[in-house]
Design a protein around this motif. Structure first.
Motif: not given
Length: 83
Positions: A25-38
């Protein structure tokens, strides 16, 4: 995928389903790019994808949030894990 220049990287831990949903939800509210990496940085998924975040939290031993929007840093800090 776009280049990850000028992006922040934070080691995180998502233990519960509630953690996964709150992080997404936090990531979805961001206007920028958000990823999870290993841990190696070789695998990357969108942190705005609930299926992707769930899969990564179960399958990958180390998780890193990679994000361009500095405004979400304080919100993501609750998931931070020591290196």
């Amino acid at each position: 995928m776009s280049e990850l220049k000028n992006m922040n990287r934070m080691k995180i831990e998502l233990v519960t389903q509630t953690d996964v949903l709150e992080f997404m939800n936090i990531a979805s509210q961001s206007s920028g790019e958000v990823y999870i990496e290993d841990g190696s940085g070789n695998l990357r998924i969108s942190a705005k994808s609930i299926l992707g975040v769930k899969m990564a939290s179960v399958e990958w031993s180390d998780l890193y949030a990679v994000y361009s929007d500095n405004d979400i840093s304080t919100k993501l800090f609750k998931f931070a894990k020591s290196e």
